[in-house]
Motif scaffolding. Structure first.
Motif, PDB file in Angstrom:
ATOM      1  N   PHE A 117       0.536  -0.859  -0.123  1.00 21.28           N
ATOM      2  CA  PHE A 117       0.122  -0.053  -0.197  1.00 21.28           C
ATOM      3  C   PHE A 117       1.108   1.282   0.028  1.00 21.28           C
ATOM      4  O   PHE A 117       2.259   1.615   0.708  1.00 21.28           O
ATOM      5  CB  PHE A 117      -1.398  -0.548   1.422  1.00 21.28           C
ATOM      6  CG  PHE A 117      -1.883   1.221   1.227  1.00 21.28           C
ATOM      7  CD1 PHE A 117      -3.405   0.829   0.970  1.00 21.28           C
ATOM      8  CD2 PHE A 117      -1.613   2.439   1.498  1.00 21.28           C
ATOM      9  CE1 PHE A 117      -4.214   1.704   1.274  1.00 21.28           C
ATOM     10  CE2 PHE A 117      -2.247   3.241   1.854  1.00 21.28           C
ATOM     11  CZ  PHE A 117      -4.168   3.010   1.832  1.00 21.28           C
ATOM     12  N   THR A 118       0.318   1.938  -1.083  1.00 16.26           N
ATOM     13  CA  THR A 118       1.276   3.934  -1.085  1.00 16.26           C
ATOM     14  C   THR A 118       0.873   4.504  -1.534  1.00 16.26           C
ATOM     15  O   THR A 118      -0.182   4.653  -1.906  1.00 16.26           O
ATOM     16  CB  THR A 118       2.291   3.350  -1.899  1.00 16.26           C
ATOM     17  OG1 THR A 118       1.422   3.446  -3.744  1.00 16.26           O
ATOM     18  CG2 THR A 118       3.190   2.423  -2.422  1.00 16.26           C
ATOM     19  N   ALA A 119       1.423   5.575  -0.940  1.00 13.87           N
ATOM     20  CA  ALA A 119       0.087   6.933  -0.606  1.00 13.87           C
ATOM     21  C   ALA A 119       1.642   7.660  -1.122  1.00 13.87           C
ATOM     22  O   ALA A 119       2.605   7.977  -0.005  1.00 13.87           O
ATOM     23  CB  ALA A 119      -0.093   7.086   0.826  1.00 13.87           C
ATOM     24  N   GLY A 120       0.930   8.899  -2.057  1.00 11.61           N
ATOM     25  CA  GLY A 120       2.173   9.859  -2.515  1.00 11.61           C
ATOM     26  C   GLY A 120       3.422   9.614  -2.767  1.00 11.61           C
ATOM     27  O   GLY A 120       4.367   9.778  -2.786  1.00 11.61           O
ATOM     28  N   PRO A 252      -3.593  16.931  -0.678  1.00  6.74           N
ATOM     29  CA  PRO A 252      -1.990  17.629   0.081  1.00  6.74           C
ATOM     30  C   PRO A 252      -1.208  16.427  -0.535  1.00  6.74           C
ATOM     31  O   PRO A 252      -1.677  15.159  -0.043  1.00  6.74           O
ATOM     32  CB  PRO A 252      -1.765  18.402   0.827  1.00  6.74           C
ATOM     33  CG  PRO A 252      -2.733  17.960   1.621  1.00  6.74           C
ATOM     34  CD  PRO A 252      -3.883  16.690   0.780  1.00  6.74           C
ATOM     35  N   HIS A 253      -0.069  16.639  -0.099  1.00  3.77           N
ATOM     36  CA  HIS A 253       0.947  15.353  -0.119  1.00  3.77           C
ATOM     37  C   HIS A 253       0.933  14.757   1.616  1.00  3.77           C
ATOM     38  O   HIS A 253       0.704  14.302   1.329  1.00  3.77           O
ATOM     39  CB  HIS A 253       2.949  16.098   0.096  1.00  3.77           C
ATOM     40  CG  HIS A 253       3.231  14.540  -0.384  1.00  3.77           C
ATOM     41  ND1 HIS A 253       3.429  13.243  -0.782  1.00  3.77           N
ATOM     42  CD2 HIS A 253       4.602  13.908   0.317  1.00  3.77           C
ATOM     43  CE1 HIS A 253       4.715  12.863  -0.801  1.00  3.77           C
ATOM     44  NE2 HIS A 253       5.025  13.500   0.017  1.00  3.77           N
ATOM     45  N   GLY A 254       1.139  15.869   2.886  1.00  9.19           N
ATOM     46  CA  GLY A 254       0.499  15.400   4.437  1.00  9.19           C
ATOM     47  C   GLY A 254      -0.360  14.731   4.188  1.00  9.19           C
ATOM     48  O   GLY A 254      -1.833  15.160   3.727  1.00  9.19           O
ATOM     49  N   ILE A 255      -0.367  13.882   4.875  1.00  7.85           N
ATOM     50  CA  ILE A 255      -1.843  12.710   5.269  1.00  7.85           C
ATOM     51  C   ILE A 255      -2.286  13.046   6.304  1.00  7.85           C
ATOM     52  O   ILE A 255      -2.038  12.960   7.426  1.00  7.85           O
ATOM     53  CB  ILE A 255      -1.915  11.348   5.141  1.00  7.85           C
ATOM     54  CG1 ILE A 255      -0.790  11.046   4.407  1.00  7.85           C
ATOM     55  CG2 ILE A 255      -3.048  10.477   5.602  1.00  7.85           C
ATOM     56  CD1 ILE A 255      -0.544   9.128   4.172  1.00  7.85           C
TER      57      ILE A 255
END
Length: 273
Positions: A117-120, A252-255
């Protein structure tokens, strides 16, 4: 505090919460495992074993001069999984951590990984080139390096604004998130923070993505100003064989905030399946 020693003698800090099938988290630059604190609790509460480490040179891990590159990061993750004797693992990575878990799952998993699982995340490659016109120009990364070598304390405060999208109209500002970004950034060694810029921007992970033989969930904010989606998630989804892409509109990039709430729901559903 718990530590493991990697194959090259580096001490890595990690946190280990809950019981059940393991979920291992890798954080982004220049942060630490603290960036995943909410997800660690949610995943542990859902009946899983949640583990997160501080990358070498970051957080509470040893500050090494060498090894600040994606391949070493992935081998460190291998050493953590080996040391804890984990199997049937879901690896989760944000930003640079996304590159770390992709390289680990593609090259060093030893049959222990069931999902990614990846995010940004940074793959396939961030740097603009003739073959990657959607990428980010080298001058942007040179400016990041200059910021790290200059007034790094102020630089982390400045970088936090586009990281969380606070430079966009209508986005609620949180001084707490800025302060925590600064806190985690200041824990990273200058060498690691500087060298990691080359690692996250110039490492071509196209072949890693092609080699993945397990399902991967590719999450990305539609307004990510740090890892623009056009050169990252959109391309990754085309390369992998078992990928699911989800774009979070305006995120955005930050979660954090509503983006974090939805991402966490998707993460829990993904690991439970």
């Amino acid at each position: 505090m718990p530590y493991i020693t990697t194959s090259d003698g580096t001490e890595l800090y990690y946190t280990d919460q809950g019981e059940g099938r393991p979920v291992v988290f890798s954080h982004g630059w220049p942060l630490s495992s603290d960036a995943w604190r909410k997800e660690i609790k949610l995943v542990a509460d859902a009946g899983f074993r949640a583990i997160a480490h501080d990358r070498r040179g970051h957080g509470r891990s040893q500050q090494t001069y060498h090894g600040n590159d994606i391949d070493t990061y992935a081998r460190d993750l291998r050493d953590l999984v080996r040391a804890l004797d984990l199997h049937d693992v879901v690896v989760v990575g944000h930003s640079t951590g996304g590159g770390e878990v992709v390289r680990y799952a593609a090259e060093y998993a030893e049959g222990r990984v069931r999902k990614v699982f990846t995010a940004g995340a940074i793959p396939p490659v961030m740097l603009k080139s003739e073959t990657n016109p959607e990428g980010t120009p080298i001058e942007v990364f040179d400016a990041i390096r200059a910021g790290v070598l200059g007034d790094v304390s102020q630089y982390w405060k400045d970088l936090a604004l586009p990281f969380w999208g606070f430079n966009r109209d209508g986005v609620p500002f949180s001084q707490g998130l800025v302060d925590d970004f600064w806190r985690q950034g200041m824990m990273a060694s200058l060498v690691a923070a500087y060298d990691c810029v080359k690692a996250f921007s110039e490492t071509d992970q196209t072949e890693d993505l092609r080699a993945l033989d397990v399902p991967i969930f590719i999450a990305h904010g539609g307004d990510d100003q740090i890892v623009p989606i056009e050169a990252a998630a959109l391309k990754t989804a085309e390369i992998v064989s078992k990928g699911t892409l989800k774009v979070y509109d305006g995120a955005p990039h930050g979660i954090s905030g509503a983006y974090q709430d939805q991402l966490d729901q998707d993460l829990l559903a993904f690991i439970a399946d």
